[in-house]
Design a protein around this motif. Sequence first.
Motif, PDB file in Angstrom:
ATOM      1  N   LEU A 189      -1.045   9.587   5.735  1.00 25.16           N
ATOM      2  CA  LEU A 189      -2.290  10.148   6.234  1.00 25.16           C
ATOM      3  C   LEU A 189      -3.505   9.684   5.432  1.00 25.16           C
ATOM      4  N   GLY A 190      -3.351   9.660   4.112  1.00 21.80           N
ATOM      5  CA  GLY A 190      -4.518   9.415   3.273  1.00 21.80           C
ATOM      6  C   GLY A 190      -4.746   7.961   2.958  1.00 21.80           C
ATOM      7  N   ILE A 191      -3.709   7.137   3.018  1.00 17.83           N
ATOM      8  CA  ILE A 191      -3.862   5.749   2.575  1.00 17.83           C
ATOM      9  C   ILE A 191      -3.646   4.757   3.698  1.00 17.83           C
ATOM     10  N   GLN A 231       0.840  -1.206   0.000  1.00 16.28           N
ATOM     11  CA  GLN A 231       0.000   0.000   0.000  1.00 16.28           C
ATOM     12  C   GLN A 231       0.873   1.253   0.000  1.00 16.28           C
ATOM     13  N   ALA A 287       2.342   1.675  -3.397  1.00 18.31           N
ATOM     14  CA  ALA A 287       1.348   2.190  -4.330  1.00 18.31           C
ATOM     15  C   ALA A 287       1.270   3.705  -4.214  1.00 18.31           C
ATOM     16  N   GLY A 288       1.204   4.190  -2.990  1.00 17.30           N
ATOM     17  CA  GLY A 288       1.107   5.630  -2.786  1.00 17.30           C
ATOM     18  C   GLY A 288       2.339   6.353  -3.320  1.00 17.30           C
ATOM     19  N   PRO A 336      -6.226   5.409   7.154  1.00 20.62           N
ATOM     20  CA  PRO A 336      -7.602   4.893   7.075  1.00 20.62           C
ATOM     21  C   PRO A 336      -7.665   3.371   7.213  1.00 20.62           C
ATOM     22  N   VAL A 337      -6.684   2.671   6.635  1.00 19.91           N
ATOM     23  CA  VAL A 337      -6.713   1.213   6.738  1.00 19.91           C
ATOM     24  C   VAL A 337      -6.453   0.779   8.173  1.00 19.91           C
ATOM     25  N   LYS A 386       1.713  12.220   2.944  1.00 20.58           N
ATOM     26  CA  LYS A 386       0.392  12.142   2.319  1.00 20.58           C
ATOM     27  C   LYS A 386      -0.051  10.675   2.219  1.00 20.58           C
TER      28      LYS A 386
END
Lengths: 267, 295
Positions: B179-181, B163, B166-167, B184-185, B176
């Motif tokens: 924080l964003g990916i 993950q 990927a980001g 949340p998981v 980012k």
Amino acid sequence: MLKQYSFEETAVQTFDDKTSLAMRTEDMQVFYGSNHAMFDANLAFPKNQITALIGASGSGKSTYLRSLNRMNDGIATVTGKIWYHGVNINEPGVNIYEIRRHIGMVFQRPNPFAKSIRENIVYALRANGIKKKAELEERIEQSLKGAALWDEVKDNLDKSALSLSGGQQQRLCIARSIAMAPDVLLLDEPCSALDPISTVKVEETLLELQKKYSIIIVTHNMQQASRISSQCAFFHLGHIMEYAPTGTMFSNPQIPVTQDYIAGSFG
Amino acid sequence: MNAKRTDFVATVVIDLIVASVVGILFFLLAYILTAGLPHVSWSFLTGATDAFSGAGGIGVQLFNSFYLLVLTMLISVPISLGAGIYLAEYAKDNWRTSLIRSAIEVLSSLPSVVVGLFGFLLFVVKFKIGFSVISGSIALTFFNLPLLTRNIEESLSAVSRSQREAGLSLGLSKWKTELGIILPVALPGIVTGIVLSAGRVFGEAAALIYTAGQSAPVTNFADWNPMDPASPLNPFRPAETLAVHIWKVNTEGLASNAAALSAAASAVLIIAVLLFNLGARLLGNYLYRRVTASK
Ligand SMILES: Nc1ncnc2c1ncn2[C@@H]1O[C@H](COP(=O)(O)OP(=O)(O)OP(=O)(O)O)[C@@H](O)[C@H]1O
Ligand SMILES: [Mg+2]
């Protein structure tokens, strides 16, 4: 016991000035700590073609590929030059985030974000300042069409990406990459976790995509390399042994190590 | 055959151990609840305590427990979030990181009485804040930080490397991506950890006896201005919590029905803690479905 091949005897093609290149590496070396994993890599990739990187497991294909968009930063030490649009992007001052937007990457295991299909595509776009709804919608549709996934998901864009099949997830990852409008696409064994039908879909997608992008793909599958690629490079123990047009490489390999590998009598 | 026999014996032994753990828990719960619940009434839950004998209701203490909890979480969640993200993502594998980790280990194994005494000496006496909600919640923060930090770090590290790749491969910055990916998981795990630690904080007594104090001055529940001395929200007033109240009624309670009072208060405390545990589970599952499956 692995047969010993001379690393001196190589057959790596070069291109003349008339061929326009997507990118090129010059004497690139990669070290994982004290482990020297890539030696003097000199490869040039013609624009709008698919180049396949083949070789046995551990030969350094991923190592090479991941260096091209600086994904090895913080993992390995990469020396030498990586030319992209006349700039050596293997310099400390280069903006790696910018580079990665131009040189996209798709990994071996599908790795969609745990978000909706739509969010998978727009998340990075928004983070890069594209906020207009119309433009985002346009990019979603274009990229999903480009990755041959649109028809399967267009009515379910808000569904979780994790509910897609492996093949669909991989095409979503391709879509996510091309939504950034890159100009080079790096793929590391993108089909190795997929069934034959999904594999065919991804291959068709790539053949279509080479009209707009330059593609570099690592694959273990020689049929796949011969089906889709125009150029093919053979890696052996961190050395690039042979690089030639795919047809030539498979029908008439120049040096013993490639001959043995292609004949399947390796080692 | 022999392997099969050992297997059978092992399974039986393990089953017995599990059964006894569950049995002890249920016995404890049943005992506390049957002893306490008959004495719990609405007026007990909301009424005021007689400051001298300790008799009467637990309304103020119940409020204090929640108020302290909220304040503690407001202080400790952001700090441990920062620390957890740092340890999971940014910390290099070197002596400084090991030092930080050891410090966290030590902090988490400090006895809560010691944390309480430290809080007493530093905040109550030296900084002259006095027995107060704020002293109590800072002491509780010390006690809460290591566990929360570890929980957050573990939840973040459990998210697959792919993950992050990927980001990063999409040109997102590390921050980012985090924080964003990744966050949340990891959120369901983090929230579960926060709610579980809330249960522990809620039931803590030793760290509070010398910091938040052992008195629950009658407060004016019509006055919500935190600056007013009589307001329940005033962070500088002493605030005996439910757990401290139980301890106090038992040790120095002068009420004739002290045993019944503490049993009832214990039952309320246990129910609250159970609700936190249940809540942690439900909220975690809900968030997990929210984050991963379709909306
Ligand atoms: N993250 C890493 N840390 C240390 N060494 C690594 C790392 N990644 C790869 N290597 C080493 O670099 C060498 C080349 O590995 P690489 O993954 O590039 O091979 P590959 O050709 O992609 O193999 P495969 O076909 O199995 O994917 C191997 O010897 C491997 O042990
Ligand atoms: Mg690889």
